[in-house]
Motif scaffolding. Structure first.
Motif, PDB file in Angstrom:
ATOM      1  N   ASP A 251       0.859  -1.194   0.000  1.00 14.46           N
ATOM      2  CA  ASP A 251       0.000   0.000   0.000  1.00 14.46           C
ATOM      3  C   ASP A 251       0.887   1.232   0.000  1.00 14.46           C
ATOM      4  O   ASP A 251       1.585   1.512   0.973  1.00 14.46           O
ATOM      5  CB  ASP A 251      -0.898  -0.009   1.235  1.00 14.46           C
ATOM      6  N   MET A 252       0.890   1.966  -1.106  1.00 20.70           N
ATOM      7  CA  MET A 252       1.759   3.143  -1.247  1.00 20.70           C
ATOM      8  C   MET A 252       0.955   4.334  -1.760  1.00 20.70           C
ATOM      9  O   MET A 252       1.004   4.671  -2.948  1.00 20.70           O
ATOM     10  CB  MET A 252       2.909   2.832  -2.209  1.00 20.70           C
ATOM     11  N   PRO A 253       0.167   4.975  -0.898  1.00 19.30           N
ATOM     12  CA  PRO A 253      -0.580   6.146  -1.351  1.00 19.30           C
ATOM     13  C   PRO A 253       0.361   7.310  -1.657  1.00 19.30           C
ATOM     14  O   PRO A 253       1.494   7.362  -1.169  1.00 19.30           O
ATOM     15  CB  PRO A 253      -1.473   6.472  -0.149  1.00 19.30           C
ATOM     16  N   THR A 254      -0.100   8.230  -2.470  1.00 19.81           N
ATOM     17  CA  THR A 254       0.611   9.494  -2.660  1.00 19.81           C
ATOM     18  C   THR A 254       0.060  10.476  -1.643  1.00 19.81           C
ATOM     19  O   THR A 254      -1.148  10.699  -1.576  1.00 19.81           O
ATOM     20  CB  THR A 254       0.406  10.035  -4.083  1.00 19.81           C
ATOM     21  N   CYS A 255       0.944  11.044  -0.814  1.00 15.55           N
ATOM     22  CA  CYS A 255       0.504  11.940   0.258  1.00 15.55           C
ATOM     23  C   CYS A 255       1.011  13.361   0.017  1.00 15.55           C
ATOM     24  O   CYS A 255       2.166  13.560  -0.371  1.00 15.55           O
ATOM     25  CB  CYS A 255       1.020  11.447   1.607  1.00 15.55           C
ATOM     26  N   LEU A 256       0.125  14.321   0.243  1.00 16.90           N
ATOM     27  CA  LEU A 256       0.510  15.726   0.231  1.00 16.90           C
ATOM     28  C   LEU A 256       0.829  16.102   1.669  1.00 16.90           C
ATOM     29  O   LEU A 256      -0.030  15.999   2.552  1.00 16.90           O
ATOM     30  CB  LEU A 256      -0.633  16.588  -0.306  1.00 16.90           C
ATOM     31  N   VAL A 257       2.073  16.525   1.930  1.00 26.70           N
ATOM     32  CA  VAL A 257       2.521  16.757   3.300  1.00 26.70           C
ATOM     33  C   VAL A 257       3.115  18.149   3.458  1.00 26.70           C
ATOM     34  O   VAL A 257       3.474  18.816   2.487  1.00 26.70           O
ATOM     35  CB  VAL A 257       3.564  15.695   3.729  1.00 26.70           C
ATOM     36  N   CYS A 258       3.242  18.564   4.716  1.00 21.62           N
ATOM     37  CA  CYS A 258       3.964  19.782   5.063  1.00 21.62           C
ATOM     38  C   CYS A 258       4.593  19.574   6.436  1.00 21.62           C
ATOM     39  O   CYS A 258       4.289  18.590   7.117  1.00 21.62           O
ATOM     40  CB  CYS A 258       3.044  21.009   5.076  1.00 21.62           C
ATOM     41  N   ARG A 259       5.469  20.472   6.840  1.00 24.20           N
ATOM     42  CA  ARG A 259       6.004  20.433   8.200  1.00 24.20           C
ATOM     43  C   ARG A 259       4.937  20.926   9.171  1.00 24.20           C
ATOM     44  O   ARG A 259       4.184  21.864   8.861  1.00 24.20           O
ATOM     45  CB  ARG A 259       7.248  21.312   8.320  1.00 24.20           C
ATOM     46  N   LYS A 260       4.884  20.336  10.369  1.00 22.02           N
ATOM     47  CA  LYS A 260       3.908  20.752  11.368  1.00 22.02           C
ATOM     48  C   LYS A 260       4.171  22.174  11.854  1.00 22.02           C
ATOM     49  O   LYS A 260       3.246  22.846  12.323  1.00 22.02           O
ATOM     50  CB  LYS A 260       3.932  19.785  12.554  1.00 22.02           C
ATOM     51  N   ASP A 261       5.430  22.612  11.763  1.00 24.56           N
ATOM     52  CA  ASP A 261       5.753  23.967  12.209  1.00 24.56           C
ATOM     53  C   ASP A 261       5.873  24.950  11.040  1.00 24.56           C
ATOM     54  O   ASP A 261       6.382  26.053  11.210  1.00 24.56           O
ATOM     55  CB  ASP A 261       7.041  23.980  13.037  1.00 24.56           C
ATOM     56  N   ASN A 262       5.397  24.537   9.872  1.00 25.46           N
ATOM     57  CA  ASN A 262       5.422  25.421   8.698  1.00 25.46           C
ATOM     58  C   ASN A 262       4.184  25.149   7.847  1.00 25.46           C
ATOM     59  O   ASN A 262       4.275  24.830   6.671  1.00 25.46           O
ATOM     60  CB  ASN A 262       6.702  25.195   7.890  1.00 25.46           C
ATOM     61  N   ILE A 263       3.023  25.290   8.468  1.00 24.86           N
ATOM     62  CA  ILE A 263       1.750  24.972   7.812  1.00 24.86           C
ATOM     63  C   ILE A 263       1.329  26.136   6.915  1.00 24.86           C
ATOM     64  O   ILE A 263       1.285  27.286   7.364  1.00 24.86           O
ATOM     65  CB  ILE A 263       0.658  24.694   8.865  1.00 24.86           C
ATOM     66  N   PRO A 264       1.021  25.886   5.642  1.00 31.05           N
ATOM     67  CA  PRO A 264       0.599  26.963   4.732  1.00 31.05           C
ATOM     68  C   PRO A 264      -0.688  27.633   5.206  1.00 31.05           C
ATOM     69  O   PRO A 264      -1.524  27.009   5.869  1.00 31.05           O
ATOM     70  CB  PRO A 264       0.381  26.231   3.399  1.00 31.05           C
ATOM     71  N   LYS A 265      -0.841  28.897   4.863  1.00 31.34           N
ATOM     72  CA  LYS A 265      -2.064  29.617   5.233  1.00 31.34           C
ATOM     73  C   LYS A 265      -3.294  29.039   4.547  1.00 31.34           C
ATOM     74  O   LYS A 265      -4.406  29.165   5.041  1.00 31.34           O
ATOM     75  CB  LYS A 265      -1.917  31.101   4.882  1.00 31.34           C
ATOM     76  N   ILE A 266      -3.089  28.410   3.386  1.00 32.82           N
ATOM     77  CA  ILE A 266      -4.227  27.847   2.641  1.00 32.82           C
ATOM     78  C   ILE A 266      -4.420  26.368   2.992  1.00 32.82           C
ATOM     79  O   ILE A 266      -4.860  25.577   2.173  1.00 32.82           O
ATOM     80  CB  ILE A 266      -4.029  28.021   1.121  1.00 32.82           C
ATOM     81  N   VAL A 267      -4.093  26.012   4.232  1.00 35.79           N
ATOM     82  CA  VAL A 267      -4.115  24.612   4.647  1.00 35.79           C
ATOM     83  C   VAL A 267      -5.510  23.976   4.468  1.00 35.79           C
ATOM     84  O   VAL A 267      -5.612  22.819   4.037  1.00 35.79           O
ATOM     85  CB  VAL A 267      -3.626  24.462   6.109  1.00 35.79           C
ATOM     86  N   GLU A 268      -6.560  24.716   4.771  1.00 35.15           N
ATOM     87  CA  GLU A 268      -7.914  24.139   4.662  1.00 35.15           C
ATOM     88  C   GLU A 268      -8.256  23.849   3.208  1.00 35.15           C
ATOM     89  O   GLU A 268      -8.922  22.858   2.896  1.00 35.15           O
ATOM     90  CB  GLU A 268      -8.941  25.074   5.291  1.00 35.15           C
ATOM     91  N   TYR A 269      -7.790  24.708   2.318  1.00 33.49           N
ATOM     92  CA  TYR A 269      -7.976  24.483   0.875  1.00 33.49           C
ATOM     93  C   TYR A 269      -7.256  23.212   0.459  1.00 33.49           C
ATOM     94  O   TYR A 269      -7.807  22.359  -0.254  1.00 33.49           O
ATOM     95  CB  TYR A 269      -7.462  25.671   0.097  1.00 33.49           C
ATOM     96  N   LEU A 270      -6.006  23.053   0.895  1.00 32.25           N
ATOM     97  CA  LEU A 270      -5.202  21.891   0.518  1.00 32.25           C
ATOM     98  C   LEU A 270      -5.784  20.594   1.062  1.00 32.25           C
ATOM     99  O   LEU A 270      -5.686  19.547   0.431  1.00 32.25           O
ATOM    100  CB  LEU A 270      -3.761  22.074   1.009  1.00 32.25           C
ATOM    101  N   LYS A 271      -6.396  20.670   2.230  1.00 35.12           N
ATOM    102  CA  LYS A 271      -7.008  19.480   2.824  1.00 35.12           C
ATOM    103  C   LYS A 271      -8.258  19.045   2.067  1.00 35.12           C
ATOM    104  O   LYS A 271      -8.574  17.843   2.001  1.00 35.12           O
ATOM    105  CB  LYS A 271      -7.369  19.744   4.277  1.00 35.12           C
ATOM    106  N   SER A 272      -8.958  20.005   1.485  1.00 37.47           N
ATOM    107  CA  SER A 272     -10.234  19.690   0.850  1.00 37.47           C
ATOM    108  C   SER A 272     -10.179  19.560  -0.663  1.00 37.47           C
ATOM    109  O   SER A 272     -11.098  19.019  -1.281  1.00 37.47           O
ATOM    110  CB  SER A 272     -11.254  20.786   1.207  1.00 37.47           C
ATOM    111  N   VAL A 273      -9.090  20.029  -1.288  1.00 34.76           N
ATOM    112  CA  VAL A 273      -9.011  20.017  -2.747  1.00 34.76           C
ATOM    113  C   VAL A 273      -9.000  18.595  -3.268  1.00 34.76           C
ATOM    114  O   VAL A 273      -8.376  17.687  -2.680  1.00 34.76           O
ATOM    115  CB  VAL A 273      -7.764  20.788  -3.239  1.00 34.76           C
ATOM    116  N   LYS A 274      -9.683  18.361  -4.366  1.00 35.01           N
ATOM    117  CA  LYS A 274      -9.718  17.039  -4.992  1.00 35.01           C
ATOM    118  C   LYS A 274      -8.459  16.853  -5.834  1.00 35.01           C
ATOM    119  O   LYS A 274      -8.177  17.634  -6.736  1.00 35.01           O
ATOM    120  CB  LYS A 274     -10.962  16.895  -5.875  1.00 35.01           C
TER     121      LYS A 274
END
Length: 275
Positions: A251-274
């Motif tokens: 099982d090898m999904p492709t994951c979109l990641v960021c650092r926990k201490d460098n979260i983008p301002k558009i984080v909610e958009y990135l979480k919900s984008v298809k």
């Protein structure tokens, strides 16, 4: 500690040359040299060894480097926050080649349409190299293969990949595994899977593009394990023999990641984008 001195230090460390760093910073070489000497005096230790090709970090310099990168990143993030609390001025995106082949163009187009004032930059590399870049704050978000184990990273979004074994149609494939270049996350997992399945060690050949890998499979040079999305995108679904793999085993999904201490301002958009 003066953050400007740290910026000069990091630039010299990255360039491994005082003259190249001076050109990059648009400073006089003597200015860069004096700032490095000032930083060394402040810290009471030598930060660089001089070598024929330029300079390299001392042991003390290596220890300072990681702190300096983190300090500079946080200062730059604070400045951006103070400029505009709601605006994502820039976003550096890293992606594996496999993800770049299949979906990165649409992702960037949608991002540009939704945030036209955000400056976008794309870097492609293997999962191994991308993880190093995001850990060093060189990229803001990254598409990697597999769920990250690093505690510093958080998953913003994911795509479940359908992995398939690809083999030549008309002949028995030799015991050769065709892989993307070193650092590809699929390679190690896939070789282990093939060994468990066949109990035969396979010779490994590395390539720089997925189209070349599929072309070589079609020609009978060996076999490979790839996401079905790549096979379809490159239009090889009718050119090679395809066998679906057991997801419980690989099982090898492709994951979109960021650092926990460098979260983008558009984080909610990135979480919900298809994706």
């Amino acid at each position: 500690m003066d953050s400007n001195l740290l910026k000069v230090f990091v630039n010299v460390a990255n360039k491994k040359s005082i003259s190249k760093a001076a050109n990059s910073l648009k400073y006089a070489q003597s200015n860069v040299t004096s700032r490095i000497k000032q930083l060394e005096k402040n810290l009471g230790c030598k930060l660089f060894h001089r070598v024929p090709s330029g300079v390299i970090l001392t042991h003390e310099g290596e220890r300072l480097y990681h702190h300096a990168v983190e300090i500079i990143s946080k200062i730059e993030l604070a400045i951006l926050d103070m400029k505009d609390m709601l605006k994502q001025e820039q976003l550096v995106v890293a992606s594996t080649e496999s993800n770049a082949v299949t979906r990165i163009v649409n992702f960037l187009l949608n991002l540009h349409n939704d945030f036209p004032n955000t400056q976008l930059e794309l870097i492609t590399n293997t999962t191994t190299e991308i993880k190093k870049m995001i850990m060093d704050y060189k990229v803001d978000i990254a598409f990697i293969s597999g769920v990250p184990k690093e505690e510093e990273l958080m998953v913003l979004n994911r795509i479940d990949e359908e992995l398939v074994l690809v083999e030549p149609f008309d002949e028995m494939a030799p015991n050769v595994f065709l892989s993307f270049k070193k650092g590809c996350a699929y390679s190690g997992f896939a070789q282990d899977y093939i060994f468990e399945m066949t109990q035969i060690e396979h010779k490994k050949l590395e390539f720089g593009s997925y189209e070349t890998i599929l072309g070589c499979v079609k020609a009978g040079m060996g076999k490979s394990i790839l996401p079905m999305s790549i096979v379809e995108k490159l239009r090889f679904e009718n050119e090679v023999k395809i066998s679906k793999l057991n997801k419980n085993a690989l099982d090898m999904p492709t994951c979109l990641v960021c650092r926990k201490d460098n979260i983008p301002k558009i984080v909610e958009y990135l979480k919900s984008v298809k994706l």
